[in-house]
Scaffold this motif. Structure first.
Motif, PDB file in Angstrom:
ATOM      1  N   TYR A   1       0.811  -1.167   0.077  1.00 33.85           N
ATOM      2  CA  TYR A   1       0.038   0.000  -0.089  1.00 33.85           C
ATOM      3  C   TYR A   1       0.754   1.384  -0.111  1.00 33.85           C
ATOM      4  N   VAL A   2       1.929   0.961   0.302  1.00 34.00           N
ATOM      5  CA  VAL A   2       3.092   2.092   0.285  1.00 34.00           C
ATOM      6  C   VAL A   2       4.498   1.962  -0.174  1.00 34.00           C
ATOM      7  N   THR A   3       4.824   2.623  -1.145  1.00 35.58           N
ATOM      8  CA  THR A   3       6.391   2.511  -1.320  1.00 35.58           C
ATOM      9  C   THR A   3       7.533   3.470  -0.673  1.00 35.58           C
ATOM     10  N   ARG A   4       8.621   2.928  -0.607  1.00 32.81           N
ATOM     11  CA  ARG A   4       9.671   3.872   0.135  1.00 32.81           C
ATOM     12  C   ARG A   4      10.640   4.047  -0.687  1.00 32.81           C
ATOM     13  N   ASN A   5      11.105   5.342  -0.902  1.00 32.70           N
ATOM     14  CA  ASN A   5      12.331   5.776  -1.646  1.00 32.70           C
ATOM     15  C   ASN A   5      13.446   5.747  -0.815  1.00 32.70           C
ATOM     16  N   ARG A   6      14.325   4.835  -1.239  1.00 29.87           N
ATOM     17  CA  ARG A   6      15.765   5.071  -0.337  1.00 29.87           C
ATOM     18  C   ARG A   6      16.603   5.642  -0.883  1.00 29.87           C
ATOM     19  N   ASP A   7      16.365   6.151  -2.163  1.00 29.91           N
ATOM     20  CA  ASP A   7      17.507   6.906  -2.590  1.00 29.91           C
ATOM     21  C   ASP A   7      17.710   8.456  -2.187  1.00 29.91           C
ATOM     22  N   VAL A   8      16.614   9.019  -1.085  1.00 33.85           N
ATOM     23  CA  VAL A   8      17.005   9.958  -0.683  1.00 33.85           C
ATOM     24  C   VAL A   8      16.889   9.748   0.889  1.00 33.85           C
ATOM     25  N   TRP A   9      17.530  10.856   1.552  1.00 30.89           N
ATOM     26  CA  TRP A   9      17.696  10.740   2.975  1.00 30.89           C
ATOM     27  C   TRP A   9      17.233  12.043   3.627  1.00 30.89           C
ATOM     28  N   PRO A  10      16.316  11.758   4.700  1.00 36.83           N
ATOM     29  CA  PRO A  10      15.796  10.357   4.952  1.00 36.83           C
ATOM     30  C   PRO A  10      14.703  10.039   3.980  1.00 36.83           C
ATOM     31  N   HIS A  11      14.431   8.664   4.182  1.00 34.44           N
ATOM     32  CA  HIS A  11      13.644   7.820   3.264  1.00 34.44           C
ATOM     33  C   HIS A  11      12.075   8.594   3.053  1.00 34.44           C
ATOM     34  N   VAL A  12      11.437   8.461   1.759  1.00 36.61           N
ATOM     35  CA  VAL A  12      10.429   9.214   1.708  1.00 36.61           C
ATOM     36  C   VAL A  12       9.210   8.163   1.496  1.00 36.61           C
ATOM     37  N   PHE A  13       8.092   8.349   1.883  1.00 35.86           N
ATOM     38  CA  PHE A  13       6.891   7.205   1.521  1.00 35.86           C
ATOM     39  C   PHE A  13       5.955   7.813   0.843  1.00 35.86           C
ATOM     40  N   GLU A  14       5.276   6.846   0.005  1.00 31.82           N
ATOM     41  CA  GLU A  14       4.330   7.429  -1.039  1.00 31.82           C
ATOM     42  C   GLU A  14       3.186   6.396  -0.878  1.00 31.82           C
ATOM     43  N   ALA A  15       1.969   6.642  -0.697  1.00 27.80           N
ATOM     44  CA  ALA A  15       0.868   5.753  -1.012  1.00 27.80           C
ATOM     45  C   ALA A  15       0.974   5.267  -2.522  1.00 27.80           C
ATOM     46  N   THR A  16       0.802   3.932  -2.738  1.00 20.89           N
ATOM     47  CA  THR A  16       0.503   3.307  -3.899  1.00 20.89           C
ATOM     48  C   THR A  16      -0.906   3.110  -4.532  1.00 20.89           C
ATOM     49  N   VAL A  17      -1.798   3.098  -3.208  1.00 19.91           N
ATOM     50  CA  VAL A  17      -3.155   2.971  -3.687  1.00 19.91           C
ATOM     51  C   VAL A  17      -3.915   4.352  -3.241  1.00 19.91           C
ATOM     52  N   GLY A  18      -4.737   4.574  -4.140  1.00 22.62           N
ATOM     53  CA  GLY A  18      -5.483   5.938  -3.875  1.00 22.62           C
ATOM     54  C   GLY A  18      -6.520   5.585  -3.074  1.00 22.62           C
ATOM     55  N   ARG A  19      -7.413   6.626  -2.352  1.00 23.92           N
ATOM     56  CA  ARG A  19      -8.192   6.491  -1.748  1.00 23.92           C
ATOM     57  C   ARG A  19      -9.670   5.786  -2.426  1.00 23.92           C
ATOM     58  N   ASP A  20      -9.826   6.189  -3.606  1.00 30.33           N
ATOM     59  CA  ASP A  20     -10.932   5.649  -4.338  1.00 30.33           C
ATOM     60  C   ASP A  20     -10.631   4.385  -4.541  1.00 30.33           C
ATOM     61  N   GLU A  21      -9.405   3.760  -4.992  1.00 29.62           N
ATOM     62  CA  GLU A  21      -9.009   2.195  -5.122  1.00 29.62           C
ATOM     63  C   GLU A  21      -9.376   1.462  -3.805  1.00 29.62           C
ATOM     64  N   LEU A  22      -9.065   2.152  -2.811  1.00 30.14           N
ATOM     65  CA  LEU A  22      -9.475   1.535  -1.419  1.00 30.14           C
ATOM     66  C   LEU A  22     -10.568   1.314  -1.113  1.00 30.14           C
ATOM     67  N   ILE A  23     -11.514   2.422  -1.297  1.00 28.67           N
ATOM     68  CA  ILE A  23     -13.060   2.113  -1.469  1.00 28.67           C
ATOM     69  C   ILE A  23     -13.484   1.234  -2.249  1.00 28.67           C
ATOM     70  N   GLY A  24     -12.994   1.125  -3.347  1.00 30.77           N
ATOM     71  CA  GLY A  24     -13.554  -0.017  -4.427  1.00 30.77           C
ATOM     72  C   GLY A  24     -13.131  -1.181  -3.788  1.00 30.77           C
ATOM     73  N   ARG A  25     -11.953  -1.486  -3.502  1.00 33.76           N
ATOM     74  CA  ARG A  25     -11.761  -2.822  -2.957  1.00 33.76           C
ATOM     75  C   ARG A  25     -12.781  -3.136  -1.726  1.00 33.76           C
ATOM     76  N   ARG A  26     -12.839  -2.107  -0.655  1.00 33.75           N
ATOM     77  CA  ARG A  26     -13.732  -2.378   0.350  1.00 33.75           C
ATOM     78  C   ARG A  26     -15.172  -2.869  -0.120  1.00 33.75           C
ATOM     79  N   LEU A  27     -15.752  -2.049  -1.043  1.00 38.28           N
ATOM     80  CA  LEU A  27     -16.921  -2.422  -1.748  1.00 38.28           C
ATOM     81  C   LEU A  27     -17.098  -3.690  -2.295  1.00 38.28           C
ATOM     82  N   GLN A  28     -15.994  -4.136  -2.962  1.00 42.94           N
ATOM     83  CA  GLN A  28     -15.960  -5.462  -3.676  1.00 42.94           C
ATOM     84  C   GLN A  28     -15.971  -6.490  -2.437  1.00 42.94           C
TER      85      GLN A  28
END
Lengths: 129, 129
Positions: free
Chosen positions: A58-85
């Motif tokens: 659900y999240v990616t971590r960018n190790r190339d920068v310091w400190p590491h930076v995190f990013e969501a790989t799943v949008g809110r809409d997608e998560l909503i969709g999964r829950r609905l399904q």
DNA sequence: TGCGTTTCAGACATTCTGTCTTTAATCTAG
DNA sequence: CTAGATTAAAGACAGAATGTCTGAAACGCA
């Protein structure tokens, strides 16, 4: 025996919510927001949560920068969709139709909301012709 | 620390599903359906599941008859509704609108389903005038 | 180089979940 | 009415999930 863990826990969700707002963030940023007066232990907690979100994809971590930076790989809409399904799978043999019926019939939608829903249907019709 | 357990587990749901079909049932009936070739241990398992469903107020047990008869106190629709509201609470600030949008936009609805949705909206309109 | 920050690995207590065992209560056939 | 069978009740159990925390290693910068 085969328990089905939640896709995303509520605590994990609090992190995802921040990532959705911020686009990306470091552990520090998240901690400052989620635990403004927190010590070093909450820092580790957020870290662990991020680690788990990462292993759940659900999240990616960018190790190339310091400190590491995190990013969501799943949008809110997608998560909503999964829950609905999910709900559909468990309670409606996978069909989404009953969910809509339930929502529309729930009386919890304002007339405005119903109206905009109708307009949306009209749009779809237009696209299909 | 404050974990939020699932409303109804998947195994518990398998029982609820039967109760919804049968209106009411004894432990034996449920076991025969859910574990046709099961021994005495699955019997106890179903029992425990029913016990938990009862404490969660999803099932009632009639002790006046023998063997005891169980009945669901929550309909499938109601459970669907609760799950939808849950999703809305966790991901949409409680608003159901985004769920509908998501469903309609999901492209997983057939034209027939969209059509019947429109008809349903028409019905609502008629009732409101 | 030294210090503060960050990362990493893992421990930990609780709770949840599904399963199972055992014992007591209850019914029913003979 | 009694024996055998069925059911009810109570609780033990292992494995996993969850949120939290500790300690040490790695890192960047003044």
């Amino acid at each position: 025996m085969a328990r089905t863990p939640q896709d995303v826990t509520e605590t994990e969700l609090s992190i995802l919510n921040q990532l959705w707002d911020l686009e990306s963030a470091t552990v520090r940023q998240l901690v400052d927001i989620l635990h403004p007066d927190g010590g070093s232990s909450e820092y580790a907690t957020v870290q662990k949560l991020l680690e788990r979100l990462q292993s759940k994809k659900y999240v990616t971590r960018n190790r190339d920068v310091w400190p590491h930076v995190f990013e969501a790989t799943v949008g809110r809409d997608e998560l909503i969709g999964r829950r609905l399904q999910n709900t559909a799978d468990q309670l409606c043999n996978g069909s989404l139709q009953p969910l809509i019926t339930n929502l529309v019939r729930s009386k919890k939608l304002s007339t405005d909301e119903l109206q905009s829903l109708r307009e949306y249907l009209d749009e779809l019709d237009d696209q299909n012709t």
